[in-house]
Design a protein around this motif. Structure first.
Motif, short mmCIF file in Angstrom:
data_model
loop_
_atom_site.label_atom_id
_atom_site.label_comp_id
_atom_site.label_asym_id
_atom_site.label_seq_id
_atom_site.Cartn_x
_atom_site.Cartn_y
_atom_site.Cartn_z
N VAL A 223 0.83 -1.20 0.00
CA VAL A 223 0.00 0.00 0.00
C VAL A 223 0.87 1.25 0.00
O VAL A 223 0.61 2.22 -0.75
CB VAL A 223 -0.96 0.00 1.21
CG1 VAL A 223 -1.62 1.37 1.38
CG2 VAL A 223 -2.02 -1.08 1.04
N LEU A 224 1.92 1.25 0.81
CA LEU A 224 2.82 2.40 0.86
C LEU A 224 3.50 2.65 -0.49
O LEU A 224 3.60 3.78 -0.95
CB LEU A 224 3.89 2.19 1.94
CG LEU A 224 3.42 2.26 3.39
CD1 LEU A 224 4.54 1.81 4.32
CD2 LEU A 224 2.98 3.67 3.75
N ILE A 225 3.93 1.57 -1.13
CA ILE A 225 4.62 1.69 -2.42
C ILE A 225 3.68 2.25 -3.49
O ILE A 225 4.03 3.17 -4.24
CB ILE A 225 5.18 0.32 -2.85
CG1 ILE A 225 6.31 -0.12 -1.91
CG2 ILE A 225 5.69 0.38 -4.30
CD1 ILE A 225 6.73 -1.57 -2.07
N GLU A 226 2.46 1.70 -3.55
CA GLU A 226 1.50 2.14 -4.56
C GLU A 226 1.03 3.57 -4.29
O GLU A 226 0.85 4.37 -5.21
CB GLU A 226 0.31 1.18 -4.60
CG GLU A 226 0.63 -0.16 -5.23
CD GLU A 226 1.11 -0.01 -6.66
OE1 GLU A 226 0.34 0.47 -7.51
OE2 GLU A 226 2.28 -0.33 -6.92
N LEU A 227 0.84 3.90 -3.03
CA LEU A 227 0.42 5.26 -2.70
C LEU A 227 1.51 6.26 -3.06
O LEU A 227 1.22 7.35 -3.57
CB LEU A 227 0.06 5.35 -1.22
CG LEU A 227 -0.59 6.66 -0.78
CD1 LEU A 227 -1.69 6.40 0.25
CD2 LEU A 227 0.44 7.63 -0.19
N ALA A 228 2.76 5.89 -2.82
CA ALA A 228 3.87 6.78 -3.19
C ALA A 228 3.91 7.00 -4.69
O ALA A 228 4.17 8.12 -5.16
CB ALA A 228 5.19 6.18 -2.71
N ARG A 229 3.61 5.95 -5.46
CA ARG A 229 3.58 6.09 -6.92
C ARG A 229 2.49 7.07 -7.34
O ARG A 229 2.72 7.96 -8.18
CB ARG A 229 3.35 4.72 -7.56
CG ARG A 229 3.22 4.76 -9.08
CD ARG A 229 2.94 3.38 -9.65
NE ARG A 229 1.71 2.81 -9.15
CZ ARG A 229 0.50 3.13 -9.61
NH1 ARG A 229 0.38 4.03 -10.60
NH2 ARG A 229 -0.59 2.56 -9.11
N LEU A 230 1.30 6.91 -6.76
CA LEU A 230 0.20 7.82 -7.09
C LEU A 230 0.53 9.26 -6.68
O LEU A 230 0.21 10.21 -7.39
CB LEU A 230 -1.09 7.37 -6.37
CG LEU A 230 -1.72 6.06 -6.86
CD1 LEU A 230 -2.89 5.69 -5.98
CD2 LEU A 230 -2.15 6.19 -8.31
N LEU A 231 1.13 9.39 -5.54
CA LEU A 231 1.50 10.73 -5.05
C LEU A 231 2.47 11.41 -6.01
O LEU A 231 2.29 12.57 -6.38
CB LEU A 231 2.14 10.60 -3.66
CG LEU A 231 2.54 11.90 -2.97
CD1 LEU A 231 1.31 12.72 -2.62
CD2 LEU A 231 3.35 11.60 -1.71
N ARG A 232 3.47 10.67 -6.45
CA ARG A 232 4.47 11.22 -7.36
C ARG A 232 3.84 11.60 -8.70
O ARG A 232 4.12 12.66 -9.26
CB ARG A 232 5.60 10.22 -7.56
CG ARG A 232 6.75 10.68 -8.45
CD ARG A 232 7.93 9.74 -8.36
NE ARG A 232 7.50 8.35 -8.40
CZ ARG A 232 7.87 7.42 -7.52
NH1 ARG A 232 8.66 7.74 -6.53
NH2 ARG A 232 7.44 6.17 -7.63
N GLU A 233 2.96 10.74 -9.22
CA GLU A 233 2.34 11.00 -10.51
C GLU A 233 1.35 12.15 -10.46
O GLU A 233 1.26 12.95 -11.40
CB GLU A 233 1.62 9.73 -10.99
CG GLU A 233 2.56 8.59 -11.35
CD GLU A 233 1.81 7.31 -11.67
OE1 GLU A 233 0.55 7.30 -11.53
OE2 GLU A 233 2.46 6.31 -12.04
N THR A 234 0.63 12.28 -9.36
CA THR A 234 -0.41 13.30 -9.27
C THR A 234 0.14 14.66 -8.88
O THR A 234 -0.38 15.69 -9.32
CB THR A 234 -1.48 12.86 -8.24
OG1 THR A 234 -1.89 11.52 -8.51
CG2 THR A 234 -2.69 13.77 -8.30
N ALA A 235 1.18 14.69 -8.08
CA ALA A 235 1.71 15.97 -7.57
C ALA A 235 2.36 16.80 -8.67
O ALA A 235 2.42 18.02 -8.57
CB ALA A 235 2.71 15.72 -6.44
N GLY A 236 2.87 16.17 -9.72
CA GLY A 236 3.46 16.92 -10.82
C GLY A 236 4.97 16.97 -10.78
O GLY A 236 5.60 16.76 -9.73
#
Length: 328
Positions: A223-236
């Motif tokens: 969950v931490l790994i996938e959330l970090a991926r989403l965070l990086r992709e969405t934050a810009g």
């Protein structure tokens, strides 16, 4: 050439940095048994040396004058046109003249010749032994040089990896806390210099302990790994994302004001809420603060953390800005 220098009691010659003769005086030509300067000018100075003395010249003279810009009282020997050895005491200086690096040298005939010849014979024997093995040594040096280049590249790559490891969270691949704190310090200074805002987001996974306790740490790590991926992709691309610790993440948004920062945080929150992470859905609470003229690193973190606490206290899965707390 000036007549006084041409007939000076010492031999004078000037060579380029690569060793080609540029000028000589009559005294030096006489030492070598030459009639005209044309016999030497334009040729390499090593053409008037024996193989042994070439080796000596390469081993001692060149390295010394490159390192110290001069050579003082070096025992040496040139070879005349009829192959006779001329022992000299040589002084040299490396300098720039007319935009070109040159080496000016004076050669004085040796007076204590017997003492010199005794040392020369011993050196000659040693140098001849070295000369016999030159090819083997050169081959070995080339191999060592190739090995050195390879090891140097390996070291550069290793240092790059170490730098990456030192600034990266090993689980999520985001920047780690230490790197983030360095960035926060630099971005805050840049914000004050440019008079542009800097916004900070602190996000915390809601009820993450329940995920770990119910499904185990491997699922929690996923969950931490996938959330970090989403965070990086969405934050810009212009954002700086890091894992702050545990299930807490931080995002720096340079040149982003409070309203845009809240909008960015809402976008991140919404994407995470609506994305299935394996078989799990998670939500996050976010606290936001935007820099003021008197903001410090500590105050930004503290105010964003208070805003995060407000989001968690107000049923979670929401975004709160620190300025809203002040208004409340």
């Amino acid at each position: 050439m000036d007549n006084q220098l041409d007939c000076a009691p010492g031999g004078y010659f000037s060579i380029s940095e690569s060793g080609f003769v540029q000028s000589v005086n009559r005294t030096f030509l006489n030492m070598l048994g030459m009639k005209s300067a044309d016999e030497l000018i334009g040729r390499h100075i090593e053409t008037v040396m024996s193989p042994t003395n070439k080796m000596f010249f390469h081993t001692y003279f060149y390295p010394h004058i490159q390192l110290y810009e001069r050579v003082d009282e070096m025992y040496f020997a040139f070879r005349t046109v009829d192959k006779q050895s001329v022992p000299v005491l040589i002084n040299g200086v490396r300098q720039e003249r007319g935009g070109e690096v040159v080496i000016d040298c004076m050669a004085l005939l040796m007076r204590k010749r017997l003492e010199y010849e005794k040392d020369t014979l011993r050196s000659k024997h040693e140098l001849e032994e070295l000369y016999k093995t030159t090819r083997e040594v050169n081959d070995r040096l080339e191999a060592l040089h190739e090995e050195y280049e390879s090891k140097q590249q390996e070291l550069i790559e290793m240092n790059r990896k170490l730098e990456t490891l030192a600034s990266t969270d090993p689980l999520t691949g985001l920047h780690n806390r230490r790197f983030f704190e360095d960035c926060l310090r630099g971005e805050l200074l840049a914000s004050k210099d440019s008079n542009l805002p800097l916004s900070l987001l602190i996000a915390d996974i809601d009820h993450f302990k329940t995920i770990n306790d119910t499904y185990g740490h491997p699922v929690g790590d996923f969950v931490l790994i996938e959330l970090a991926r989403l965070l990086r992709e969405t934050a810009g691309a212009l954002s700086i994302c890091a894992r702050f610790g545990g299930e807490e993440f931080v995002v720096l948004l340079p040149a982003v004001g409070s309203e845009d920062a809240v909008a960015a945080a809402e976008q991140i929150r919404s994407v995470i809420e609506n994305t299935l992470l394996g078989t799990h859905r998670v939500t996050i609470s976010v606290g936001v603060d935007t820099s003021q003229p008197d903001s410090t690193e500590a105050s930004l973190l503290e105010r964003a953390d208070l805003a995060l606490y407000a989001s968690k206290s107000n049923s979670r899965n929401r975004v709160s800005h620190a300025k809203q707390l002040a208004q409340t």
